[in-house]
Design a protein around this motif. Structure first.
Motif, PDB file in Angstrom:
ATOM      1  N   ASP A  58      11.883  -1.597  -9.493  1.00  0.00           N
ATOM      2  CA  ASP A  58      11.306  -1.352  -8.006  1.00  0.00           C
ATOM      3  C   ASP A  58      10.159  -0.275  -8.413  1.00  0.00           C
ATOM      4  N   GLU A  59      10.038   0.383  -9.318  1.00  0.00           N
ATOM      5  CA  GLU A  59       8.700   1.134  -9.515  1.00  0.00           C
ATOM      6  C   GLU A  59       7.645   0.055  -9.865  1.00  0.00           C
ATOM      7  N   GLU A  60       7.707  -0.926 -10.751  1.00  0.00           N
ATOM      8  CA  GLU A  60       6.802  -2.021 -11.075  1.00  0.00           C
ATOM      9  C   GLU A  60       6.427  -2.827  -9.883  1.00  0.00           C
ATOM     10  N   VAL A  61       7.395  -3.207  -9.000  1.00  0.00           N
ATOM     11  CA  VAL A  61       7.155  -3.782  -7.732  1.00  0.00           C
ATOM     12  C   VAL A  61       6.429  -3.037  -6.820  1.00  0.00           C
ATOM     13  N   SER A  62       6.677  -1.909  -6.880  1.00  0.00           N
ATOM     14  CA  SER A  62       5.628  -0.773  -5.876  1.00  0.00           C
ATOM     15  C   SER A  62       4.344  -0.937  -6.464  1.00  0.00           C
ATOM     16  N   TRP A  63       4.056  -0.948  -7.439  1.00  0.00           N
ATOM     17  CA  TRP A  63       2.722  -0.853  -8.223  1.00  0.00           C
ATOM     18  C   TRP A  63       2.087  -2.368  -8.003  1.00  0.00           C
ATOM     19  N   LEU A  64       2.892  -3.338  -7.958  1.00  0.00           N
ATOM     20  CA  LEU A  64       2.417  -4.568  -7.690  1.00  0.00           C
ATOM     21  C   LEU A  64       1.844  -4.657  -6.146  1.00  0.00           C
ATOM     22  N   ILE A  65       2.416  -4.071  -5.293  1.00  0.00           N
ATOM     23  CA  ILE A  65       1.835  -3.924  -4.003  1.00  0.00           C
ATOM     24  C   ILE A  65       0.830  -2.819  -3.697  1.00  0.00           C
ATOM     25  N   VAL A  67      -1.154  -1.937  -6.099  1.00  0.00           N
ATOM     26  CA  VAL A  67      -2.836  -2.218  -6.640  1.00  0.00           C
ATOM     27  C   VAL A  67      -3.440  -2.935  -5.592  1.00  0.00           C
ATOM     28  N   THR A  68      -2.875  -3.770  -4.778  1.00  0.00           N
ATOM     29  CA  THR A  68      -3.628  -4.346  -3.699  1.00  0.00           C
ATOM     30  C   THR A  68      -4.233  -3.381  -2.802  1.00  0.00           C
ATOM     31  N   ARG A 119      -3.287  -9.131  -8.478  1.00  0.00           N
ATOM     32  CA  ARG A 119      -3.240  -8.366  -7.391  1.00  0.00           C
ATOM     33  C   ARG A 119      -4.339  -7.728  -7.047  1.00  0.00           C
ATOM     34  N   PHE A 120      -5.098  -7.137  -8.207  1.00  0.00           N
ATOM     35  CA  PHE A 120      -6.369  -6.655  -8.066  1.00  0.00           C
ATOM     36  C   PHE A 120      -7.320  -7.336  -7.461  1.00  0.00           C
ATOM     37  N   ALA A 401      -7.340   2.861   6.438  1.00  0.00           N
ATOM     38  CA  ALA A 401      -6.157   2.100   6.456  1.00  0.00           C
ATOM     39  C   ALA A 401      -5.412   1.764   5.059  1.00  0.00           C
ATOM     40  N   TRP A 402      -6.287   1.452   4.264  1.00  0.00           N
ATOM     41  CA  TRP A 402      -5.802   0.781   3.021  1.00  0.00           C
ATOM     42  C   TRP A 402      -5.140   2.261   2.139  1.00  0.00           C
ATOM     43  N   GLY A 403      -5.758   3.239   2.198  1.00  0.00           N
ATOM     44  CA  GLY A 403      -5.237   4.377   1.568  1.00  0.00           C
ATOM     45  C   GLY A 403      -3.923   4.658   2.091  1.00  0.00           C
ATOM     46  N   MET A 404      -3.831   4.766   3.405  1.00  0.00           N
ATOM     47  CA  MET A 404      -2.491   5.217   3.979  1.00  0.00           C
ATOM     48  C   MET A 404      -1.692   4.012   3.681  1.00  0.00           C
ATOM     49  N   ALA A 405      -1.841   2.827   3.626  1.00  0.00           N
ATOM     50  CA  ALA A 405      -0.889   1.708   3.218  1.00  0.00           C
ATOM     51  C   ALA A 405      -0.523   2.071   1.779  1.00  0.00           C
ATOM     52  N   PHE A 406      -1.435   2.463   0.838  1.00  0.00           N
ATOM     53  CA  PHE A 406      -1.099   2.650  -0.451  1.00  0.00           C
ATOM     54  C   PHE A 406      -0.015   3.725  -0.556  1.00  0.00           C
ATOM     55  N   VAL A 407      -0.319   4.845   0.345  1.00  0.00           N
ATOM     56  CA  VAL A 407       0.595   5.998   0.132  1.00  0.00           C
ATOM     57  C   VAL A 407       2.219   5.663   0.546  1.00  0.00           C
TER      58      VAL A 407
END
Length: 485
Positions: A58-65, A67-68, A119-120, A401-407
């Motif tokens: 789950d942690e790796e998947v959250s980073w997959l999203i 990173v975008t 994803r980068f 918006a992108w920063g909030m999406a990351f958080v």
């Protein structure tokens, strides 16, 4: 004159629509990258993943999203520099490269790190698409159809997400990526032929080229071109004066415009849209939907497209403010509905016969989002800001918006562990009510209002509309004729 007649009487409207659709091929491609996540994440976490020799955590998947999101945030800070230095057209052509790069790394990925690189590139795409496409479309569009063409971005973005859901359910991992690679290749081949925007050309003091560009976009309608050339030259400082950070606080209208823009873009992500899209199938599994996750995601994606289509129809009829308020209330109601449903599950009530509620609530959420909070921040911010600072402020808004999406995306698995899935949805619903209060208290209506009138009202100047002072491109009657070459 009705809004329909105003739109019908816009000269060159079909050319503007055609070019807006070409620019939005990039939006469609990026939407499919977002939609890729929902059907592919369960495969990557399965016992026999298509990439790597073990399931992703789950942690790796959250980073997959994540990173975008984080890449898109920082890309949005730099793409404006490229667009202002080299032009919207050159920047738009360059945007096709990371679109291709994302799918190529996805196709040939053998390890998880290759997916992070893909994803980068998707983050670079997101940062460029959501900045460049609205900028380009806004600068070529007539006043009467600017709102409609602006909301087109969200409609096509949602169409790309739905396309990702459908293709992901039909094709294997790699064939999915191979088919999606066609979109950016077609985009590059098409966008290279579109004209540069007249706004950019006037900013660079290339008046003759700007006139020719505007002639093409207005279908050769001479009087319209003459009126708009005068208006644009009045609005744009062609001397190339550099905008300083202190200019963001030069008057009340600018400060309010900055506050509204940042609030709307932050609220767009606080409403939970990226979670809903990225974890659609996972949410249906957790909520106990009776349909398969793939089928549920496709249904919701189709309804999301319908919601954004409604927005393109209503944005020039119902107004910006009512649509945003309806959007926030609708999303809050849906979040609370799913939260109650999941809470009853945790209490071990038999809710199996009501499992359709999760699909209905998530579907209405997507309609509500597409109706207001999806296109709203882009449309409103383009109308409440002076042209000289609009790019800087919208850049800050997209970064927010992108920063909030990351958080939010990174915290989603943690919040689910701490509060449960029901607590997570209660929290998102509360965020939507906060956004509703923000819009209700702060945001003025901007539909059909001349920019200067909106700025005066934000500055606290309240008076009856004086048509001799506030003129749109369709109001100016006597102007000097520009030289056409």
């Amino acid at each position: 004159m009705t809004e329909v007649n105003k739109i019908d009487n816009e000269p060159g409207k079909y050319r503007q629509l055609l070019v807006a659709l070409i620019a939005n091929i990039a939006t469609l491609s990026f939407g499919s990258m977002i939609g890729w996540q929902s059907p592919i994440i369960p495969q990557l976490q399965s016992e026999n993943p298509p990439v790597g020799d073990r399931p992703m955590s789950d942690e790796e998947v959250s980073w997959l999203i994540g990173v975008t999101c984080i890449t898109a945030a920082f890309t949005s800070l730099t793409v404006g520099i490229i667009a202002n230095r080299f032009g919207r057209k050159v920047a738009g052509c360059l945007m096709g490269l990371p679109l291709c790069g994302c799918w190529l790394f996805t196709i040939f990925a053998t390890e998880h790190v290759h997916l992070y690189i893909a994803r980068f590139f998707s983050g670079i795409c997101g940062g460029m698409v959501l900045f460049l496409v609205p900028m380009y479309v806004s600068e070529i569009a007539s006043d009467g159809i600017r709102g409609m063409l602006g909301s087109l971005l969200v409609f096509i973005l949602n169409g790309g997400i739905l396309l990702g859901y459908i293709i992901g359910a039909i094709l294997s991992y790699r064939w999915f990526a191979i088919v999606m690679l066609i979109l950016p290749l077609f985009y590059i081949a098409s966008f290279v032929f579109v004209p540069e925007t007249p706004v950019y050309l006037i900013r660079r003091n290339r008046i003759d080229e700007a006139t020719r560009s505007l002639m093409w976009f207005r279908g050769g309608h001479m009087s319209t071109v003459e009126r708009e050339m005068l208006r644009l030259q009045q609005e744009i400082n062609v001397s190339g004066q550099t905008i300083k950070p202190s200019d963001l606080f030069r008057d009340r209208a600018t400060i309010k415009g900055l506050f509204i823009t940042l609030g709307l873009f932050a609220g767009q992500q606080m409403a939970g849209i990226f979670i809903m899209i990225s974890y659609t199938e996972t949410i249906f599994k957790m909520s106990g939907s009776s349909l398969s996750p793939n089928d549920s995601a496709i249904i919701v994606g189709a309804i999301q497209v319908f919601g954004s289509y409604l927005s393109t129809i209503l944005v020039e009829r119902a107004g910006r403010r009512p649509l945003l308020l309806m959007s926030c209330l609708g999303m809050a109601t849906c979040h609370y509905t799913i939260a109650v449903f999941c809470y009853l599950q945790t209490l071990e009530y038999d809710v199996s016969q009501f499992s359709w509620i999760s699909i209905l609530a998530l579907s209405i959420f997507m309609i509500s989002y597409g109706l207001g909070m999806g296109p709203g921040p882009y449309v409103v911010s383009s109308e409440i800001l002076n042209r000289d600072i609009s790019n800087m402020v919208i850049t800050m808004g997209i970064f927010t918006a992108w920063g909030m999406a990351f958080v939010i995306v990174k915290l989603f698995p943690t919040i689910v562990d701490l509060l449960g899935i029901n607590g997570c949805f209660f929290l998102l619903g509360s965020f939507c009510l906060i956004i509703f209060a923000f819009v209700f208290i702060i945001l003025p209506e901007t539909k059909g209002q001349p920019r200067q009138l909106i700025l005066d009202r934000l500055n606290g100047i309240s008076h009856v509309l004086d048509k001799t002072k506030y003129v749109s491109s369709n109001d100016i009657k006597i102007i000097p004729k520009p030289e056409l070459i």
